[in-house]
Design a protein around this motif. Structure first.
Motif, mmCIF file in Angstrom:
data_model
loop_
_atom_site.group_PDB
_atom_site.id
_atom_site.type_symbol
_atom_site.label_atom_id
_atom_site.label_comp_id
_atom_site.label_asym_id
_atom_site.label_seq_id
_atom_site.Cartn_x
_atom_site.Cartn_y
_atom_site.Cartn_z
ATOM 1 N N ALA A 273 0.674 -1.132 -0.139
ATOM 2 C CA ALA A 273 0.035 0.035 0.024
ATOM 3 C C ALA A 273 0.714 1.290 -0.013
ATOM 4 C CB ALA A 273 -0.852 0.008 1.168
ATOM 5 N N GLY A 274 0.432 2.248 -0.847
ATOM 6 C CA GLY A 274 1.168 3.384 -0.793
ATOM 7 C C GLY A 274 0.349 4.551 -1.502
ATOM 8 N N VAL A 275 0.788 5.518 -1.347
ATOM 9 C CA VAL A 275 0.240 6.949 -2.152
ATOM 10 C C VAL A 275 1.309 7.786 -2.417
ATOM 11 C CG1 VAL A 275 -2.093 6.763 -1.023
ATOM 12 C CG2 VAL A 275 -0.214 8.040 0.227
ATOM 13 N N MET A 276 0.762 8.592 -3.583
ATOM 14 C CA MET A 276 1.799 9.728 -4.068
ATOM 15 C C MET A 276 1.589 11.180 -3.374
ATOM 16 S SD MET A 276 3.192 8.791 -7.745
ATOM 17 C CE MET A 276 4.555 10.125 -7.730
ATOM 18 N N ASP A 277 2.180 11.998 -4.068
ATOM 19 C CA ASP A 277 2.110 13.395 -3.379
ATOM 20 C C ASP A 277 2.006 14.375 -4.391
ATOM 21 O OD1 ASP A 277 4.537 13.419 -4.556
ATOM 22 O OD2 ASP A 277 5.954 13.965 -2.930
ATOM 23 N N HIS A 278 1.356 14.221 -5.524
ATOM 24 C CA HIS A 278 1.121 15.149 -6.400
ATOM 25 C C HIS A 278 2.264 16.121 -7.045
ATOM 26 C CE1 HIS A 278 -3.107 14.610 -6.160
ATOM 27 N NE2 HIS A 278 -2.944 14.344 -4.820
ATOM 28 N N PHE A 279 3.595 15.361 -6.770
ATOM 29 C CA PHE A 279 4.679 16.183 -7.221
ATOM 30 C C PHE A 279 4.823 17.535 -6.470
ATOM 31 C CE2 PHE A 279 4.059 12.892 -10.416
ATOM 32 C CZ PHE A 279 5.332 12.591 -10.890
ATOM 33 N N LEU A 280 4.544 17.813 -5.157
ATOM 34 C CA LEU A 280 4.724 18.967 -4.693
ATOM 35 C C LEU A 280 5.953 19.129 -4.172
ATOM 36 C CD1 LEU A 280 1.267 18.635 -2.509
ATOM 37 C CD2 LEU A 280 1.771 20.268 -4.347
ATOM 38 N N PRO A 281 6.601 20.154 -4.413
ATOM 39 C CA PRO A 281 8.035 20.326 -3.876
ATOM 40 C C PRO A 281 7.903 21.016 -2.344
ATOM 41 C CG PRO A 281 7.425 22.235 -5.470
ATOM 42 C CD PRO A 281 6.250 21.012 -5.223
ATOM 43 N N LEU A 282 8.953 21.212 -1.625
ATOM 44 C CA LEU A 282 9.125 21.594 -0.461
ATOM 45 C C LEU A 282 8.472 23.060 -0.055
ATOM 46 C CD1 LEU A 282 10.119 21.025 2.470
ATOM 47 C CD2 LEU A 282 12.114 22.381 1.939
ATOM 48 N N GLY A 283 8.442 23.616 -0.848
ATOM 49 C CA GLY A 283 7.871 25.139 -0.632
ATOM 50 C C GLY A 283 6.444 25.189 -0.772
ATOM 51 N N GLU A 284 5.819 23.893 -1.368
ATOM 52 C CA GLU A 284 4.227 24.151 -1.435
ATOM 53 C C GLU A 284 3.817 22.628 -0.763
ATOM 54 O OE1 GLU A 284 3.340 26.218 -3.711
ATOM 55 O OE2 GLU A 284 4.989 26.653 -4.507
ATOM 56 N N ILE A 285 4.519 21.953 0.230
ATOM 57 C CA ILE A 285 3.750 21.074 0.622
ATOM 58 C C ILE A 285 3.160 21.502 1.799
ATOM 59 C CG2 ILE A 285 5.859 20.364 2.302
ATOM 60 C CD1 ILE A 285 4.171 17.569 0.474
ATOM 61 N N ASP A 286 2.089 20.801 2.180
ATOM 62 C CA ASP A 286 1.117 21.142 3.389
ATOM 63 C C ASP A 286 1.153 20.059 4.189
ATOM 64 O OD1 ASP A 286 -1.770 19.385 2.981
ATOM 65 O OD2 ASP A 286 -0.523 19.897 1.001
#
Ligand code: NAD
Length: 252
Positions: free
Chosen positions: A90-103
């Motif tokens: 099981a796993g999920v991705m992160d919408h290619f969010l870079p550090l400055g945009e990650i919530d």
């Protein structure tokens, strides 16, 4: 396919409702294992059950969230006191969010599912494997375990972190005949696209540079077969390994 490869064994597979997890369930059942498959998505899990039934087979399917300790305990209980194989898929991705945009919410969710989940499942099956004097844990990591161009910051961090988990288990429990290995797929045609849709155009443009060398996507069973092999006795001397199954992408 060897119908007796996992005969007499019990295997737990997470993420059993889709993609690589579903392919691993189908393969392990066809290779003789009794399988306990779990997924947080009840409908998807039911579809895995339908596909198994269509093939004249079956598995114990448990709706469970791998990040919740009580769910993890229910999954292990369904194995009735014996677990020879654990496949952390099981796993999920992160919408290619870079550090400055990650919530914080995305970060915590990705880390919980991709790192804490495999830790909780592995910790829960360990006493059984130690008592049996044998066991194999296979964790699906990623091309993103080796570099940063295949995903956003949370996914890349989680897939690097899970290699630490894999190696720590291998190091400390190898002498007790519990093996722990990772499979590192490249692109695979699965349902993971729902958490892969890019949200920050400049970050995706940057990621595309690394994607340029990506081979054609694999089928889920091409990864499941590696999971199965790492879990079987032919791989008895393979412990703590990070096995790429990415069509050669890691060589770029
Ligand atoms: N598809 C790819 O290109 C690719 C590449 C490298 C690595 N991977 C890894 O392969 C693994 C399997 O992904 P996939 O591509 O088959 O994706 P998928 O989305 O098809 O399947 C993942 C399954 O995990 C389940 N899941 C998500 N959160 C869960 C939770 N908290 N508890 C239980 N189940 C949960 C989902 O419901 C889904 O059924 C993941 O660890 C992923 O990071 C995938």
């Amino acid at each position: 396919m060897d119908a007796t490869r996992h005969a007499g064994r019990t295997a737990i597979v997470t993420g059993a409702g889709s993609g690589i997890g579903r392919a691993t369930v189908l393969r392990m059942v066809q290779e003789g294992a009794r399988v306990v498959g779990c997924d947080v998505n009840a409908e998807a899990l039911a579809e895995t059950g339908r596909l198994l039934a269509e093939a004249g087979a079956g598995a114990d399917l448990v709706v469970a969230d791998v990040t919740r300790q009580e769910d993890v305990e229910r999954v292990v209980e369904a194995a009735d006191g014996r677990v020879d194989v654990l496949a952390n898929v099981a796993g999920v991705m992160d919408h290619f969010l870079p550090l400055g945009e990650i919530d914080d919410g995305t970060w915590e969710r990705v880390m919980a599912i991709n790192v804490t989940g495999p830790m909780r499942l592995s910790r829960a099956v360990l006493p059984l494997m130690e008592a049996q004097g044998s066991g194999a844990i296979v964790t699906v990591a990623s091309k993103a375990s080796l570099g940063a161009g295949a995903a956003g910051v949370a996914y890349t961090t989680s897939k690097h972190a899970v290699i630490g988990l894999v190696k720590s288990i291998a190091y400390f429990y190898g002498p007790k005949n519990v093996r722990s290995n990772a499979v590192l797929p490249g692109a695979v045609t699965t349902g993971i696209g729902s958490t892969a849709a890019p949200r920050v155009p400049w970050a995706m443009e940057r990621a595309m540079l690394a994607m340029a060398t990506m081979p054609a996507p694999a089928e889920a069973d091409q990864v499941a077969t590696v999971v199965s092999w790492l879990a079987c006795d032919e791989a008895a001397n393979v412990n703590g390994a990070t096995v790429t199954a990415d069509g050669g992408w890691a060589t770029a």
